[in-house]
Design a protein around this motif. Structure first.
Motif, mmCIF file in Angstrom:
data_model
loop_
_atom_site.group_PDB
_atom_site.id
_atom_site.type_symbol
_atom_site.label_atom_id
_atom_site.label_comp_id
_atom_site.label_asym_id
_atom_site.label_seq_id
_atom_site.Cartn_x
_atom_site.Cartn_y
_atom_site.Cartn_z
ATOM 1 N N ASP A 36 -3.001 4.998 -9.158
ATOM 2 C CA ASP A 36 -4.166 4.298 -9.681
ATOM 3 C C ASP A 36 -4.876 3.618 -8.528
ATOM 4 O O ASP A 36 -4.232 2.921 -7.729
ATOM 5 C CB ASP A 36 -3.754 3.234 -10.704
ATOM 6 C CG ASP A 36 -3.308 3.822 -12.021
ATOM 7 O OD1 ASP A 36 -3.890 4.842 -12.443
ATOM 8 O OD2 ASP A 36 -2.392 3.262 -12.633
ATOM 9 N N LYS A 43 -2.096 1.696 -6.499
ATOM 10 C CA LYS A 43 -0.787 1.442 -7.094
ATOM 11 C C LYS A 43 -0.128 2.794 -7.329
ATOM 12 O O LYS A 43 -0.750 3.712 -7.863
ATOM 13 C CB LYS A 43 -0.942 0.707 -8.422
ATOM 14 C CG LYS A 43 0.364 0.470 -9.131
ATOM 15 C CD LYS A 43 0.148 -0.191 -10.481
ATOM 16 C CE LYS A 43 1.470 -0.304 -11.204
ATOM 17 N NZ LYS A 43 1.290 -0.595 -12.616
ATOM 18 N N ASP A 45 3.033 4.782 -9.080
ATOM 19 C CA ASP A 45 4.157 4.825 -10.022
ATOM 20 C C ASP A 45 4.791 6.199 -9.883
ATOM 21 O O ASP A 45 4.098 7.213 -9.892
ATOM 22 C CB ASP A 45 3.685 4.640 -11.465
ATOM 23 C CG ASP A 45 3.182 3.242 -11.743
ATOM 24 O OD1 ASP A 45 3.853 2.283 -11.315
ATOM 25 O OD2 ASP A 45 2.137 3.114 -12.385
#
Length: 65
Positions: A36, A43, A45
């Protein structure tokens, strides 16, 4: 993340006119991966647990010993 040219061992993804690359071997270890973009960075993940990272250096390994 870094700017790079595609290599033989990279998986490529074309998203909204941009080409993203990820090493195929790393991708298998990190699946699923989600990036993101935020106002001041990004970010990540993924399937790798970074919670045991060293707070002083941000990595796991000998620097934390």
């Amino acid at each position: 993340m870094a700017l790079d040219e595609p290599k033989e061992n990279d998986e490529t993804f074309d998203i909204d006119g941009f080409q993203y690359l990820m090493d195929k071997e790393f991708l298998e270890k990190a699946k699923p991966v989600k990036v993101d973009f935020l106002i001041n960075g990004f970010k990540l993940d993924c399937g790798i647990d970074f919670s045991s990272a060293c707070s002083s250096c941000g990595t796991t390994g000998t620097c934390c010993a």
